[in-house]
Scaffold this active site. Structure first.
Site, short mmCIF file in Angstrom:
data_model
loop_
_atom_site.label_atom_id
_atom_site.label_comp_id
_atom_site.label_asym_id
_atom_site.label_seq_id
_atom_site.Cartn_x
_atom_site.Cartn_y
_atom_site.Cartn_z
N SER A 56 21.20 48.95 84.03
CA SER A 56 21.65 50.36 84.06
C SER A 56 21.37 50.98 85.44
O SER A 56 22.15 51.80 85.92
CB SER A 56 21.00 51.18 82.94
OG SER A 56 19.62 51.34 83.17
N ILE A 88 7.97 38.05 90.17
CA ILE A 88 7.12 38.43 91.30
C ILE A 88 7.53 37.58 92.50
O ILE A 88 7.65 36.35 92.39
CB ILE A 88 5.63 38.22 90.95
CG1 ILE A 88 5.25 39.18 89.82
CG2 ILE A 88 4.76 38.43 92.18
CD1 ILE A 88 3.86 38.96 89.26
N HIS A 117 9.93 51.28 89.71
CA HIS A 117 8.94 50.93 88.69
C HIS A 117 8.85 52.09 87.69
O HIS A 117 8.79 53.26 88.10
CB HIS A 117 7.57 50.68 89.34
CG HIS A 117 6.53 50.30 88.34
ND1 HIS A 117 6.49 49.04 87.77
CD2 HIS A 117 5.54 51.01 87.79
CE1 HIS A 117 5.48 49.00 86.91
NE2 HIS A 117 4.88 50.18 86.91
N GLU A 150 15.42 57.55 86.67
CA GLU A 150 15.62 56.44 87.61
C GLU A 150 17.03 56.46 88.18
O GLU A 150 17.24 56.19 89.37
CB GLU A 150 15.36 55.10 86.90
CG GLU A 150 13.91 54.91 86.49
CD GLU A 150 13.65 53.53 85.88
OE1 GLU A 150 14.61 52.85 85.46
OE2 GLU A 150 12.48 53.14 85.83
C1 GAR Z 1 13.83 49.92 84.58
O1 GAR Z 1 13.20 50.89 83.77
C2 GAR Z 1 12.95 49.56 85.75
O2 GAR Z 1 12.15 50.62 86.21
C3 GAR Z 1 12.10 48.49 85.17
O3 GAR Z 1 12.96 47.74 84.35
C4 GAR Z 1 13.96 48.61 83.84
C5 GAR Z 1 15.29 47.95 84.10
O4 GAR Z 1 16.33 48.65 83.47
N1 GAR Z 1 11.51 47.68 86.18
C6 GAR Z 1 10.30 47.14 86.07
O5 GAR Z 1 9.62 47.23 85.09
C7 GAR Z 1 9.86 46.34 87.28
N2 GAR Z 1 8.45 46.19 87.27
P1 GAR Z 1 17.83 48.34 83.85
O6 GAR Z 1 17.99 46.81 83.80
O7 GAR Z 1 18.63 49.03 82.79
O8 GAR Z 1 18.07 48.87 85.21
#
Ligand code: GAR
Length: 214
Positions: free
Chosen positions: A21, A100, A117, A182
């Site tokens: 997303s 990582i 994050h 985000e």
């Molecule tokens: C997001 O909330 C991002 O902040 C998190 O994964 C999600 C991905 O959502 N990232 C982490 O936790 C990295 N440590 P998305 O695939 O819908 O963008």
């Protein structure tokens, strides 16, 4: 009289592992008039990541570097680094990328690699941030865009967005509200970088020549 040429857009490669997303919010921003960046490639370490479909739909080159195909972290990092380099990016954007990265790969892109994050760093590094925030009865939560350094979730902060924690929140409802934030802050931070307003100097991020102090 001819208009001066616009500088060529900043070349952005996005790394994803799942839903994508955040990738979508970045792709959408790239489609807006006079956007300062273009997404030139999407790479996933997960073959089934929905983010790959989003890239396809947007007509953006995408490929898989599956971590399970490699015997070691170093070998995976080398293959991932080669896949990134092929796009000759100005900026590498980690958007829900759940591996990582090693020191060599991070070092190759110092000041040119960002992560998002789901917490107000330095609070709640690592996984399961929403569950931990609720367990602590924290009142405020959010998301952080930061430059990537070898230490996990520890790089200089660029931009944060906050949400209030509601009494009836679940990890899922909180995650959804944080994701909305985000989708605002990540395209903004990438735009700043593409406009050459944002840089990393030593251990500090600078915007318009001033240190960013969250
Ligand atoms: C997001 O909330 C991002 O902040 C998190 O994964 C999600 C991905 O959502 N990232 C982490 O936790 C990295 N440590 P998305 O695939 O819908 O963008």
């Amino acid at each position: 009289m001819s208009l001066p040429d616009r500088p060529s857009p900043c070349r952005v490669v996005v790394l994803v592992s799942g839903h994508g997303s955040n990738l979508q919010s970045i792709l959408d921003k790239a489609q807006t008039p006079a956007c300062a960046f273009e997404v030139v490639g999407v790479i996933s370490n997960e073959p089934t990541a929905h983010g790959l479909k989003r890239a396809d739909h947007a007509g953006v080159a995408n490929n898989i570097v599956h971590h399970l195909d490699f015997e070691s972290r170093d070998a995976f990092d080398r293959a991932l680094g080669a896949a990134i380099d092929r796009h000759q990016p100005d900026l590498v954007v980690l958007a829900g990328f759940m591996r990582i990265l090693g020191t060599a790969l991070v070092g190759a892109y110092t000041g040119r690699m960002m992560n998002i994050h789901p917490s107000l760093l330095p609070e709640y590094r690592g996984l399961n941030t929403h569950t931990r925030v609720l367990a602590d009865s924290a009142r405020c939560h959010g998301a952080t865009v930061h430059f990537v350094v070898p230490a996990l979730d520890a790089g200089p902060i660029i931009l944060q967005g906050r949400v209030l924690v509601m009494p009836d929140d679940t990890p899922e409802s909180l995650a959804e509200r944080v994701r909305q934030v985000e989708h605002q802050i990540y395209p903004t931070a990438i735009t700043w970088f593409a406009q050459k307003r944002l840089s990393l100097v030593g251990q500090c991020a600078y915007l318009d020549g001033l240190p960013i102090t969250p």
